[in-house]
Design a protein around this motif. Structure first.
Motif, short mmCIF file in Angstrom:
data_model
loop_
_atom_site.label_atom_id
_atom_site.label_comp_id
_atom_site.label_asym_id
_atom_site.label_seq_id
_atom_site.Cartn_x
_atom_site.Cartn_y
_atom_site.Cartn_z
N ALA A 443 0.83 -1.21 0.00
CA ALA A 443 0.00 0.00 0.00
C ALA A 443 0.86 1.25 0.00
CB ALA A 443 -0.92 -0.01 1.22
N ALA A 444 1.97 1.21 0.75
CA ALA A 444 2.87 2.36 0.79
C ALA A 444 3.51 2.61 -0.57
CB ALA A 444 3.95 2.14 1.85
N ARG A 445 3.88 1.54 -1.28
CA ARG A 445 4.46 1.69 -2.61
C ARG A 445 3.44 2.27 -3.57
NH1 ARG A 445 6.99 -3.33 -1.44
NH2 ARG A 445 5.34 -4.42 -2.57
N ARG A 446 2.20 1.79 -3.49
CA ARG A 446 1.18 2.32 -4.40
C ARG A 446 0.93 3.80 -4.12
NH1 ARG A 446 -1.32 -2.74 -3.28
NH2 ARG A 446 -2.59 -1.77 -1.67
N ALA A 447 0.94 4.16 -2.83
CA ALA A 447 0.75 5.58 -2.49
C ALA A 447 1.88 6.42 -3.02
CB ALA A 447 0.61 5.73 -0.98
N ALA A 448 3.12 5.88 -2.92
CA ALA A 448 4.27 6.63 -3.42
C ALA A 448 4.21 6.78 -4.93
CB ALA A 448 5.56 5.92 -3.02
N ASP A 449 3.81 5.72 -5.63
CA ASP A 449 3.68 5.79 -7.09
C ASP A 449 2.63 6.80 -7.50
OD1 ASP A 449 5.62 3.86 -7.28
OD2 ASP A 449 4.21 2.18 -7.54
N THR A 450 1.54 6.88 -6.74
CA THR A 450 0.48 7.82 -7.06
C THR A 450 0.95 9.25 -6.91
OG1 THR A 450 -1.20 6.24 -6.29
CG2 THR A 450 -1.87 8.55 -6.43
#
Length: 452
Positions: A443-450
């Motif tokens: 979830a943290a990676r997806r947030a960072a990518d966003t």
């Protein structure tokens, strides 16, 4: 109509009343812990491996430790029911998703029907111990089945009835028999602590068999504290007393006689002064066991068919368990408890970790469209495997042989101190935490990518 005043809603669409206080919960769970099967079950506590009996101190210590561990699990599993107002199997929609929750629901229905039939059998055998063959076994089964089914129609009223009238009679009966047995039982000598771990396993299984139904009653509790304290306090005190009394009853009846026929343990109760009267109270009280099993079966069925009137389910399950009790074979009682522990201990661990430690309480989805959470099946399954790798409790020969082969194949040596229930809970807990950590990182990676 979805309500009867101050009673359980007739369908899942109704709002559950919060009418049960600490005394109601404590009385309910104390009565559930005092089982006539538990008296003969003292054999499994004293000698769980067969041929390696415990000392009296070891047996009583195993009863206390196993009860505390098991009831802590039951008490924690009750809290989400109080907080969400949902029955136990409906709660599992939040853990596994709506459709996947059908798997443990079906397993719970099977075990509850089995327990219900066991209880009708033991009620009938208890009545025959008092009255002899004057009234046939089949008649007692039908009478007990009718009583059980009637109680499930008004479950909250039945619980209040237990608190007000039945519990006092049970306490007086247990004290009466304790005084009598302590004065007549032969001294408990010999034995060792070798089989302490499997004895604890057995007691945990006795307690944890209630994990899948705790929320069915806790959803009506006035507070989480009342639900948890009622379970741990009421059940632990009563189960230790019941098993301790069973140890002395087995000593008086003779372990060989009880091994050949579990109902032989009823003899010392009936033979005591005023024993028939006080034992009759315990036999009548046993109906709360069959009531709890039949009622929770109806709650489980409502997870599958949420808009069907629970009274229809109660009558149908009451008839079914009565029919099974007419032909039931209870010789596999100890093995049955082992299977229950293996299935539901790791499931509880997954639920507790996800709900209490991973923030599940804030996102728990118990709706009919709750999405599937396939990852939660992994720690449950691995916990199940861990149980059978570490438990020392024998069940049936082919099943035990299978796990012996598995241990040899993977080079795993089971140590005498290992405990199946704790092994299952530990593995399920660690795997669930690992899955939660992986999900947070993703979830943290997806947030960072966003943000990029």
């Amino acid at each position: 109509m979805t309500h009867v005043v101050d009673e359980v809603p007739l369908t899942l669409e109704g709002t559950p009343p919060k009418t049960l206080g600490l005394l109601d919960q404590g009385a309910l769970w104390a009565n559930l812990a005092v089982s006539l099967l538990g008296f003969s079950g003292a054999l499994f506590l004293l000698d769980p491996l067969g041929g390696a009996p415990l000392t009296l101190a070891a047996a009583l210590a195993a009863a206390l430790v196993g009860s505390l561990v098991g009831t802590a699990m039951v008490g924690l599993s009750a809290i989400p029911g109080t907080q969400t107002g949902r029955p136990a199997m409906v709660l599992l929609r939040g853990l596994f998703g709506a459709r996947l929750s059908y798997i443990p629901t079906v397993l719970n229905i099977v075990q509850m029907i089995g327990w219900g039939a066991f209880e009708l059998w033991v009620i009938s055998k208890g009545a025959m111990a008092i009255f002899g063959d004057t009234v046939p076994y089949q008649v007692w089964v039908v009478v007990a089945g009718v009583l059980t089914t009637s109680l499930t129609i008004w479950p909250l009223g039945s619980i209040r009835l237990l608190r007000r009238y039945v519990t006092i009679g049970v306490i007086i009966s247990l004290v009466w028999f304790a005084v009598e047995f302590l004065s007549k039982a032969p001294p408990q000598v010999g034995g060792s602590w070798t089989a302490f771990a499997p004895a604890v396993d057995y007691v945990i299984a006795l307690s944890v068999s209630w994990v899948p139904i705790a929320a069915d009653f806790a959803r009506h509790s006035r507070s989480s504290r009342a639900a948890f304290t009622g379970v741990v306090g009421g059940y632990t005190l009563a189960q230790v007393a019941c098993l301790g009394l069973g140890v002395y009853a087995v000593a008086i009846a003779g372990s060989a006689a009880v091994t050949a026929d579990g109902t032989a343990v009823f003899g010392p109760f009936v033979a005591a002064p005023l024993g028939a009267l006080f034992f009759a109270i315990l036999v009548l009280r046993e109906a709360d066991q069959s009531f709890a099993n039949v009622y929770s079966t109806t709650m489980s069925l409502q997870n599958l068919m949420p808009r069907v009137d629970r009274r229809v389910f109660s009558i149908a399950i009451g008839v079914l368990t009565t029919g099974i009790a007419l032909v039931v074979d209870v010789n596999s009682y100890g093995a049955f408890l082992g299977v229950i522990g293996a299935v539901f201990v790791p499931m509880f661990a997954v639920l507790a970790v996800d709900y209490f430690l991973l923030g599940g309480y804030s996102r728990w989805n118990t709706e009919e469209d709750a999405p599937a959470r396939w990852s939660m099946l992994v720690p449950w399954a691995l916990g199940f495997v861990a149980y059978w790798l570490t438990t020392s409790t024998p069940t049936v020969a082919p099943w035990d042989h299978l796990w012996a082969v598995v241990r040899e194949a993977i080079g795993f040596t089971r140590q005498p101190w290992m405990n199946g229930a704790l092994g299952a809970a530990l593995v399920a807990t660690l795997v669930t935490l690992a899955i939660g950590a992986t999900a947070r990182r993703a979830a943290a990676r997806r947030a960072a990518d966003t943000r990029r």
